[in-house]
Design a protein around this motif. Sequence first.
Motif, PDB file in Angstrom:
ATOM      1  N   ALA A 546       0.795  -1.213   0.231  1.00  9.93           N
ATOM      2  CA  ALA A 546       0.034  -0.112   0.020  1.00  9.93           C
ATOM      3  C   ALA A 546       0.862   1.295   0.072  1.00  9.93           C
ATOM      4  O   ALA A 546       0.471   2.247  -0.617  1.00  9.93           O
ATOM      5  CB  ALA A 546      -0.911  -0.066   1.179  1.00  9.93           C
ATOM      6  N   LYS A 547       1.979   1.273   0.495  1.00 11.82           N
ATOM      7  CA  LYS A 547       2.904   2.333   0.799  1.00 11.82           C
ATOM      8  C   LYS A 547       3.534   2.666  -0.672  1.00 11.82           C
ATOM      9  O   LYS A 547       3.649   3.945  -1.011  1.00 11.82           O
ATOM     10  CB  LYS A 547       4.088   2.002   1.406  1.00 11.82           C
ATOM     11  N   GLN A 548       3.391   1.960  -1.731  1.00  9.84           N
ATOM     12  CA  GLN A 548       3.793   2.298  -3.022  1.00  9.84           C
ATOM     13  C   GLN A 548       2.792   3.225  -3.784  1.00  9.84           C
ATOM     14  O   GLN A 548       3.084   4.200  -4.551  1.00  9.84           O
ATOM     15  CB  GLN A 548       3.708   1.012  -3.777  1.00  9.84           C
ATOM     16  N   MET A 549       1.577   3.416  -3.010  1.00  6.08           N
ATOM     17  CA  MET A 549       0.648   4.353  -3.518  1.00  6.08           C
ATOM     18  C   MET A 549       0.387   5.364  -2.383  1.00  6.08           C
ATOM     19  O   MET A 549      -0.487   6.230  -2.674  1.00  6.08           O
ATOM     20  CB  MET A 549      -0.956   3.750  -3.646  1.00  6.08           C
ATOM     21  N   GLY A 550       1.259   5.253  -1.789  1.00  9.20           N
ATOM     22  CA  GLY A 550       1.566   6.395  -0.478  1.00  9.20           C
ATOM     23  C   GLY A 550       0.136   6.433   0.422  1.00  9.20           C
ATOM     24  O   GLY A 550      -0.273   7.363   1.049  1.00  9.20           O
ATOM     25  N   ILE A 551      -0.287   4.978   0.738  1.00  8.85           N
ATOM     26  CA  ILE A 551      -1.332   4.669   1.620  1.00  8.85           C
ATOM     27  C   ILE A 551      -0.768   4.068   2.723  1.00  8.85           C
ATOM     28  O   ILE A 551       0.037   3.186   2.761  1.00  8.85           O
ATOM     29  CB  ILE A 551      -2.434   3.794   0.858  1.00  8.85           C
ATOM     30  N   ASP A 552      -1.314   4.602   4.047  1.00 10.91           N
ATOM     31  CA  ASP A 552      -1.238   3.767   4.997  1.00 10.91           C
ATOM     32  C   ASP A 552      -2.458   3.007   5.380  1.00 10.91           C
ATOM     33  O   ASP A 552      -3.383   3.762   6.315  1.00 10.91           O
ATOM     34  CB  ASP A 552      -0.732   4.659   6.276  1.00 10.91           C
ATOM     35  N   VAL A 553      -2.497   1.551   5.232  1.00 15.62           N
ATOM     36  CA  VAL A 553      -3.620   0.770   5.728  1.00 15.62           C
ATOM     37  C   VAL A 553      -3.729   0.556   7.134  1.00 15.62           C
ATOM     38  O   VAL A 553      -4.770  -0.208   7.663  1.00 15.62           O
ATOM     39  CB  VAL A 553      -3.756  -0.391   4.803  1.00 15.62           C
ATOM     40  N   THR A 554      -2.796   0.955   7.964  1.00 17.42           N
ATOM     41  CA  THR A 554      -2.814   0.671   9.348  1.00 17.42           C
ATOM     42  C   THR A 554      -3.583   1.631   9.954  1.00 17.42           C
ATOM     43  O   THR A 554      -4.018   1.578  11.106  1.00 17.42           O
ATOM     44  CB  THR A 554      -1.521   0.694  10.096  1.00 17.42           C
ATOM     45  N   LYS A 555      -4.004   2.803   9.406  1.00 16.38           N
ATOM     46  CA  LYS A 555      -4.887   3.817   9.884  1.00 16.38           C
ATOM     47  C   LYS A 555      -6.450   3.802   9.364  1.00 16.38           C
ATOM     48  O   LYS A 555      -6.537   3.411   8.163  1.00 16.38           O
ATOM     49  CB  LYS A 555      -4.101   5.108   9.609  1.00 16.38           C
ATOM     50  N   LYS A 556      -7.277   4.260  10.106  1.00 14.43           N
ATOM     51  CA  LYS A 556      -8.681   4.074   9.612  1.00 14.43           C
ATOM     52  C   LYS A 556      -9.164   5.318   8.608  1.00 14.43           C
ATOM     53  O   LYS A 556     -10.010   4.880   7.921  1.00 14.43           O
ATOM     54  CB  LYS A 556      -9.647   4.467  10.856  1.00 14.43           C
ATOM     55  N   GLU A 557      -8.215   6.319   8.488  1.00 17.17           N
ATOM     56  CA  GLU A 557      -8.348   7.346   7.528  1.00 17.17           C
ATOM     57  C   GLU A 557      -8.628   6.831   6.109  1.00 17.17           C
ATOM     58  O   GLU A 557      -9.512   7.184   5.372  1.00 17.17           O
ATOM     59  CB  GLU A 557      -7.324   8.304   7.689  1.00 17.17           C
ATOM     60  N   PHE A 558      -7.578   5.917   5.616  1.00 18.40           N
ATOM     61  CA  PHE A 558      -7.892   5.446   4.106  1.00 18.40           C
ATOM     62  C   PHE A 558      -8.938   4.672   4.085  1.00 18.40           C
ATOM     63  O   PHE A 558      -9.925   4.932   3.135  1.00 18.40           O
ATOM     64  CB  PHE A 558      -6.656   4.527   3.943  1.00 18.40           C
ATOM     65  N   TRP A 559      -9.366   3.947   5.043  1.00 17.44           N
ATOM     66  CA  TRP A 559     -10.616   2.973   4.922  1.00 17.44           C
ATOM     67  C   TRP A 559     -11.792   3.724   4.906  1.00 17.44           C
ATOM     68  O   TRP A 559     -12.801   3.550   4.219  1.00 17.44           O
ATOM     69  CB  TRP A 559     -10.758   1.912   5.923  1.00 17.44           C
ATOM     70  N   THR A 560     -11.733   4.855   5.500  1.00 17.29           N
ATOM     71  CA  THR A 560     -13.052   5.821   5.763  1.00 17.29           C
ATOM     72  C   THR A 560     -13.216   6.551   4.610  1.00 17.29           C
ATOM     73  O   THR A 560     -14.532   6.566   4.046  1.00 17.29           O
ATOM     74  CB  THR A 560     -12.656   6.757   6.882  1.00 17.29           C
ATOM     75  N   THR A 561     -12.150   7.038   3.902  1.00 14.74           N
ATOM     76  CA  THR A 561     -12.287   7.666   2.552  1.00 14.74           C
ATOM     77  C   THR A 561     -12.978   6.608   1.621  1.00 14.74           C
ATOM     78  O   THR A 561     -13.579   7.231   0.700  1.00 14.74           O
ATOM     79  CB  THR A 561     -10.956   8.042   2.239  1.00 14.74           C
ATOM     80  N   ALA A 562     -12.460   5.317   1.602  1.00 17.92           N
ATOM     81  CA  ALA A 562     -12.834   4.371   0.490  1.00 17.92           C
ATOM     82  C   ALA A 562     -14.447   4.391   0.870  1.00 17.92           C
ATOM     83  O   ALA A 562     -15.172   4.233  -0.096  1.00 17.92           O
ATOM     84  CB  ALA A 562     -12.256   3.172   0.625  1.00 17.92           C
TER      85      ALA A 562
END
Length: 578
Positions: A546-562
């Motif tokens: 996920a970091k390849q896309m600048g995403i931190d999947v260990t944080k809720k923020e990404f999942w909340t955005t999705a």
Amino acid sequence: MSHEWSLKELYESYDSPAYQADFEALRDGYKQLNELELVDELTTIKKIIELIEQIGNLSRKLSSYSHLQLSTDTTHEPSLTAVGKLRKLISENAKVTARINKFLGNSQTDISQDDHLSAYSFYFDELRQEASHLLSEEVEEVIATMDLSAGQAWNQLHSFLTSTVEGTFDGKAVTLSDIRNLAYSDDSDVRKRAYETELEMYQTVKEPVAFALNNIKSQYTDIARLRGYDSAIDITLEESRMSKATLDALIGAIEDALPAFRRYLKHKATLLGHKNGLPFYDLFAPIGQTASRKFTVEESRDYLVSIFSKFSPDLAELTQEIYDNNHVDMFPRKGKVGGAFCMNLPFLKQSRILMNFDGKLRNVVTMAHELGHAYHGLHIEDHLVLNRSYTMPVAETASTFNENLVMNTVIAEASDAEKISLIESSLQDATQIIVDIYSRYLFESAVFEQRQDKFLFSKDLEALMLEAQEKAYGDGLDSDVKHPYMWLCKGHYYYPQLSFYNFPYAFGGLFSKGLYALYTQEPEGFVEKYQAMLRATTVSTVEDTAKQMGIDVTKKEFWTTALAEYAKEIDAFIELTK
């Protein structure tokens, strides 16, 4: 263009010299591996890896040929015979495989001294992790042997009972598959009566299936304990290359989003004339005017090429090649399996796709999904042989991303009446991978916890399932019309070597949704990063991928955005159907 796939690139036949030579080469590879003196030095490690690469390539090529043959003719006797011989050969060498993996996992040799071995640094890291949980060779052999008449036997019992149980609907004998397919009927009376018939069909098999579930989960728990794991889910997370922090963030964001999905379900219930939430039998009720456009095979190819070319030329080119080079088996016929799948054949730098095409838009979307798997395969095929395996959470990334590309185009082109049906269909799918998957996760967690102290009869499992559905669906479902037997009809619970085959679906769907949102917001440079990310899926943890896309999947923020993307669809659906 042929509408049946070509397998001659694999083998001409089982009697061909090429097939016979490869089978013997596989047998010889195992023989050499078994005879090898295990000395912890670079020369030995290199020889082991060379043999494992040979075995990996040959076993995958041989098994792929048989699997693809059987997919289009389930009674093909030469393939059934070949599968039996191959499985026997592999099982006979389970002990040496365990011994080699344990040796490599405990090796102290510095593999950085060799360029080829250095490329396997992630592979060796995983072997070291696995070795810390492996038991003695003798015990591992016993576990593998006994599983044939334990976990695998209970799994076969579940498959047998659920595939042979019969009911009667409108005077005709029906299977479980027949009756469950009626959940999508246009007729509300048919949906309701089919649901009632389905629940009745479970009565004759529920207790033996409950025994199967109890014993599969007990076996899994016992083996997990013997191998030093704290819980069953720890194994799934390790095999998924995923941290508990990522799972917690995903589940936490899903729980926060449940009210939005309940709002959708209650609105759908109102549209269908229900006052107390949606009864379970209307979860898949169609809403709106179904898209009427029909596609020929050639039209589906041209339509997909047109959409994909706007995203990335290599995806469009791959699509054209797969259609034109007879790499798709397109139409249903007697003996062919249902559904659709894609099989990557990296040793050929190709893939094969199975479809049951009927020309409807949903089939074009399904084809896009399978082409996503082929696209994933395209970007990992240049990896070394032992660096080509990706895990469940990322397995649906490219396929679901392709669906997003197509569905957003289709919705943009549709009339308002068709948009209602298309958006609602998307929300149906989202509800399954978010809300229903959450209920399955809760249910399986409860089964593992309670099975430690008691045997769970059908009534106990029914209660746990209803409780899980209440927590997940809330007032979105009619409290009097849920589905207490969802544990019985879902085969994922009955895999003896795999638990929690649920949250990876939520991960895959939401990860792709979040990626698509990033693409629409910042298209510049996205494709190149996306391709690099797909390549990384086989040699990285979920988090590093996920970091390849600048995403931190260990944080809720990404999942909340999705999940917010689905909330927008819910708002649009409600607005269109006021």
